[in-house]
Scaffold this motif. Sequence first.
Motif, short mmCIF file in Angstrom:
data_model
loop_
_atom_site.label_atom_id
_atom_site.label_comp_id
_atom_site.label_asym_id
_atom_site.label_seq_id
_atom_site.Cartn_x
_atom_site.Cartn_y
_atom_site.Cartn_z
N ARG A 26 9.12 4.98 -6.72
CA ARG A 26 8.32 4.19 -5.35
C ARG A 26 9.57 4.17 -4.37
O ARG A 26 10.47 3.02 -4.59
CB ARG A 26 7.97 2.89 -5.81
CG ARG A 26 7.31 2.17 -4.16
CD ARG A 26 6.57 0.87 -4.70
NE ARG A 26 6.07 0.14 -3.65
CZ ARG A 26 6.89 -0.73 -2.87
NH1 ARG A 26 8.17 -0.89 -3.26
NH2 ARG A 26 6.48 -1.41 -1.74
N PRO A 27 10.06 5.37 -3.73
CA PRO A 27 11.01 5.37 -2.92
C PRO A 27 11.07 4.58 -1.78
O PRO A 27 12.38 3.79 -1.22
CB PRO A 27 11.17 6.63 -2.48
CG PRO A 27 10.31 7.32 -3.29
CD PRO A 27 9.50 6.57 -3.78
N ARG A 28 10.00 4.03 -1.06
CA ARG A 28 9.97 3.31 0.04
C ARG A 28 8.93 2.09 -0.08
O ARG A 28 7.92 2.38 -0.65
CB ARG A 28 9.63 4.18 1.30
CG ARG A 28 10.67 4.97 1.68
CD ARG A 28 10.41 5.89 2.70
NE ARG A 28 11.60 6.90 3.23
CZ ARG A 28 12.40 6.51 4.17
NH1 ARG A 28 12.48 5.17 4.62
NH2 ARG A 28 13.34 7.33 4.49
N GLU A 29 8.95 1.26 0.84
CA GLU A 29 7.68 0.40 1.19
C GLU A 29 6.47 0.93 1.83
O GLU A 29 6.78 2.32 2.40
CB GLU A 29 8.28 -0.85 1.99
CG GLU A 29 9.14 -1.62 1.40
CD GLU A 29 8.76 -2.42 0.17
OE1 GLU A 29 7.54 -3.11 0.19
OE2 GLU A 29 9.65 -2.40 -0.87
N GLN A 30 5.50 0.49 1.77
CA GLN A 30 4.34 1.13 2.43
C GLN A 30 4.31 1.03 3.95
O GLN A 30 3.95 1.71 4.79
CB GLN A 30 3.01 0.79 1.88
CG GLN A 30 1.69 1.18 2.51
CD GLN A 30 0.46 1.06 1.63
OE1 GLN A 30 0.47 0.97 0.48
NE2 GLN A 30 -0.89 0.86 2.50
N GLY A 31 5.04 -0.23 4.39
CA GLY A 31 5.27 -0.20 5.68
C GLY A 31 3.76 -0.41 6.47
O GLY A 31 2.93 -1.12 5.97
N LYS A 32 3.66 0.23 7.75
CA LYS A 32 2.48 0.18 8.62
C LYS A 32 1.49 1.23 8.06
O LYS A 32 0.31 1.43 8.86
CB LYS A 32 2.78 0.35 10.17
CG LYS A 32 3.69 -0.92 10.60
CD LYS A 32 4.00 -0.49 11.86
CE LYS A 32 5.15 -1.64 12.50
NZ LYS A 32 5.47 -1.49 13.84
N GLY A 33 1.78 2.14 6.73
CA GLY A 33 0.73 3.24 6.64
C GLY A 33 -0.30 2.75 6.06
O GLY A 33 -0.42 1.46 5.39
N ASP A 34 -1.24 3.59 5.61
CA ASP A 34 -2.53 3.36 4.90
C ASP A 34 -2.13 3.52 3.40
O ASP A 34 -2.96 3.13 2.44
CB ASP A 34 -3.54 4.06 5.38
CG ASP A 34 -4.32 3.57 6.64
OD1 ASP A 34 -4.11 2.46 7.03
OD2 ASP A 34 -5.13 4.30 7.24
N TYR A 35 -1.12 4.64 2.88
CA TYR A 35 -0.91 5.12 1.71
C TYR A 35 0.60 5.17 1.70
O TYR A 35 1.20 5.39 2.63
CB TYR A 35 -1.66 6.21 1.59
CG TYR A 35 -2.90 6.01 1.22
CD1 TYR A 35 -3.47 6.07 -0.41
CD2 TYR A 35 -3.92 6.25 2.08
CE1 TYR A 35 -4.73 5.95 -0.68
CE2 TYR A 35 -5.45 5.98 1.74
CZ TYR A 35 -5.71 5.83 0.48
OH TYR A 35 -6.78 5.74 0.08
N ASN A 36 1.06 4.95 0.38
CA ASN A 36 2.54 5.09 -0.14
C ASN A 36 2.52 6.32 -1.04
O ASN A 36 1.85 6.79 -1.48
CB ASN A 36 3.10 3.90 -0.46
CG ASN A 36 4.57 3.64 -0.31
OD1 ASN A 36 5.33 4.65 0.08
ND2 ASN A 36 5.20 2.78 -0.99
N LYS A 37 3.73 6.75 -1.03
CA LYS A 37 3.97 7.83 -1.77
C LYS A 37 4.58 7.58 -2.96
O LYS A 37 5.76 7.08 -2.83
CB LYS A 37 4.86 9.03 -0.88
CG LYS A 37 4.07 9.71 0.36
CD LYS A 37 4.95 10.57 0.86
CE LYS A 37 5.01 11.93 0.45
NZ LYS A 37 5.73 12.92 1.37
N TRP A 38 4.14 7.78 -4.18
CA TRP A 38 4.88 7.50 -5.42
C TRP A 38 5.09 8.71 -6.10
O TRP A 38 4.34 9.74 -5.99
CB TRP A 38 3.75 6.55 -6.29
CG TRP A 38 3.88 5.35 -5.80
CD1 TRP A 38 3.77 4.53 -4.60
CD2 TRP A 38 3.81 3.93 -6.53
NE1 TRP A 38 3.52 3.40 -4.55
CE2 TRP A 38 3.53 2.87 -5.88
CE3 TRP A 38 3.93 3.69 -8.09
CZ2 TRP A 38 3.41 1.59 -6.26
CZ3 TRP A 38 3.70 2.68 -8.79
CH2 TRP A 38 3.66 1.45 -7.94
N TYR A 39 6.07 8.77 -7.10
CA TYR A 39 6.15 10.14 -7.89
C TYR A 39 6.21 9.54 -9.46
O TYR A 39 6.79 8.89 -9.97
CB TYR A 39 7.64 10.38 -7.35
CG TYR A 39 7.57 10.92 -6.14
CD1 TYR A 39 7.38 12.22 -5.86
CD2 TYR A 39 7.94 9.97 -4.95
CE1 TYR A 39 7.33 12.65 -4.30
CE2 TYR A 39 8.04 10.42 -3.85
CZ TYR A 39 7.74 11.80 -3.44
OH TYR A 39 7.70 11.80 -1.98
#
Length: 245
Positions: free
Chosen positions: A157-170
Amino acid sequence: MHLKEPADPSTGTTASTVTTTIPPKDATTTTSVTEINHKYPRPLYFAFGSNLSSTQMRIRCTHDPELSSKPMAIARLDGWRWFICEAGYANVLPPPELRVGRQETDGDAVPISGEEDTVYGILYEMSPEDEFLLDGYEDVDHGASASKSKKVPTGIRPREQGKGDYNKWYFPAIVTKWLDGDGDEDGDKVQTTLIYIDEERVRVGPPREEYIGRMNRAIREAEMLGFPKAWAEDVMRRFIPDAEG
């Protein structure tokens, strides 16, 4: 998932290589995914919602649809859970040892995903440009801060989700069947994948009306590729009514 116009790809970035470290359950050591021999160097996209439909992927991935909409494999994420979240779209919940924020506070109410307690998906090899286009559809916040979690490794999980609807996980998925047509259906069984996860909307909710039709198409097309029908009936049909039923 979300239908949003993608941003200008010239202003964003996509992942090329990812070092992922998995904390095993009840273990004090970690296992690096980079030690595994991956069939594909870049993470393959793990689709679990309406993007199970290669028809929809072709519509969304306009830079190189021949590449990015071609199903490459059927895979699973053991210990994860599939559900329709309060926003009305598909979401997945990681195992307890990898949960953050509302996943920790609300996640236990999400039902387990069938007797296997796993999530199945279709893997796609997207071009970097089409990955960025899909980021737009999933409303990924490219300006979000670096991950602040001390629990989940930044390789996952490189980043926080922030203001987005989805976050990018690997995360590494277990491949159950390769579909890439190279004659090696068994192949390597583990492949690092890109997964879009909504960390904020973790409560179960009803699907949006327009999403039901897209999910029925997705389930139908996935099952034609060998996607496990029994799992889809047990897990997905709990939330998505069969339009032909």
